[in-house]
Design an enzyme around this catalytic site. Structure first.
Site, mmCIF file in Angstrom:
data_model
loop_
_atom_site.group_PDB
_atom_site.id
_atom_site.type_symbol
_atom_site.label_atom_id
_atom_site.label_comp_id
_atom_site.label_asym_id
_atom_site.label_seq_id
_atom_site.Cartn_x
_atom_site.Cartn_y
_atom_site.Cartn_z
ATOM 1 C CG ASN A 290 -24.045 -50.219 -25.036
ATOM 2 O OD1 ASN A 290 -23.892 -49.010 -25.200
ATOM 3 N ND2 ASN A 290 -24.466 -50.722 -23.887
ATOM 4 C CG ASP B 13 -28.073 -46.732 -22.167
ATOM 5 O OD1 ASP B 13 -27.734 -47.840 -21.722
ATOM 6 O OD2 ASP B 13 -27.322 -45.729 -22.152
#
Length: 272
Positions: free
Chosen positions: A221, A8
């Site tokens: 997420n 990420d």
């Protein structure tokens, strides 16, 4: 042995000021020298990922990034989207209307452009100031843009978003993928879209088993890819619920936590 690392960006690889540390950059480059596939896996659009791909040396043939929380896969060498899942204009407007009725702002997001819906009185969208790599214009309901739309976002203060969550209609949560990617941001995407499914599909394409995948993230997420990966690494600054499912909690994004995890878990070629 780790063969693929899915990383990420915001709150993870990048510092709070959105810059990339030299230690993290060198760790990513070192991992690729050990023949490990490194895949950026972000909720960002294309224009928010490409500059970092270049800085990390991940822009060679056969290298990929996952953007829009799994909504699209990018061929890094050509900077083109090779697979995507999008929202139809009628869906975009239905989602935006649900957010607006919940007193939340709404922006529809494409690869390099975003579109404002009518402003909520007293609560304008803060998405433009957080995504300077996008251009913005107004969504015209009678003439929807002829561009693929990957997600609709509600970006405001974390306090206002928390206060409005209970007002959001249930159909958004049952018919779409909804994630709170940051304390201040809610993202709504097609139901099948998530980072875990995209990482798994890419790993399968590359012939890499999920047990040989390390996922590094910090927020809600990232949950699906953390759960699917053989090694789940969460940042010390991460969401407590994500740290609860981690195999390893590394240092914060301000302390080069990604680089530390890479150096710790990637096996050098000479030791294999």
């Amino acid at each position: 042995m780790i063969q693929l690392i899915a990383i990420d960006l915001d709150g993870t690889l990048l510092r709070n000021d959105k810059t990339l540390s030299e230690a993290n950059r060198e760790a990513v480059r070192w991992a690729t020298e050990q023949d490990v596939e490194v895949v950026i896996c972000s909720g960002r659009p294309l224009s928010g990922v490409l500059p970092l791909v270049s800085k990390l040396g991940l822009d060679q043939a056969g290298q990929h990034s996952i953007i829009f929380n799994g909504g699209a896969v990018v061929d890094n060498a050509t900077a083109t989207i090779i697979q995507q899942t999008t929202l139809a204009p009628a869906e975009v407007e239905r989602i935006a209307d649900a957010l607006l009725m919940s007193d939340l702002p709404a922006d529809a997001v494409s690869a390099k452009q975003a579109f404002h819906f009518e402003a909520v009185p007293g609560w304008p969208s803060t998405y433009p100031e957080r995504t300077p790599y996008l251009t913005f214009s107004d969504w015209k309901r009678q003439k929807a843009p002829c561009l693929p739309i990957y997600k609709v976002v509600a970006t405001t203060t974390k306090e206002h978003l928390s206060a409005c969550m209970a007002r959001i209609p249930e159909f958004l949560f049952t018919e779409y993928a909804v994630v709170r990617s940051q304390e201040y941001q809610l993202e709504i995407m097609p139901k099948a879209v998530n980072k875990g499914a995209a990482v798994e599909a890419l790993a399968d394409h590359l012939g890499i088993p999920m047990r040989a995948v390390m996922a590094i993230g910090d927020e809600e997420n990232d949950q699906t890819m953390l759960k699917k990966a053989g090694m789940a690494v969460v940042m010390a600054n991460g969401n407590p619920s994500m740290k609860a499912i981690a195999d390893y909690v590394t240092l914060t994004n301000e302390e080069d936590g990604v680089g530390i995890a890479i150096r710790q878990f990637v096996t050098p070629k000479e030791r294999r």
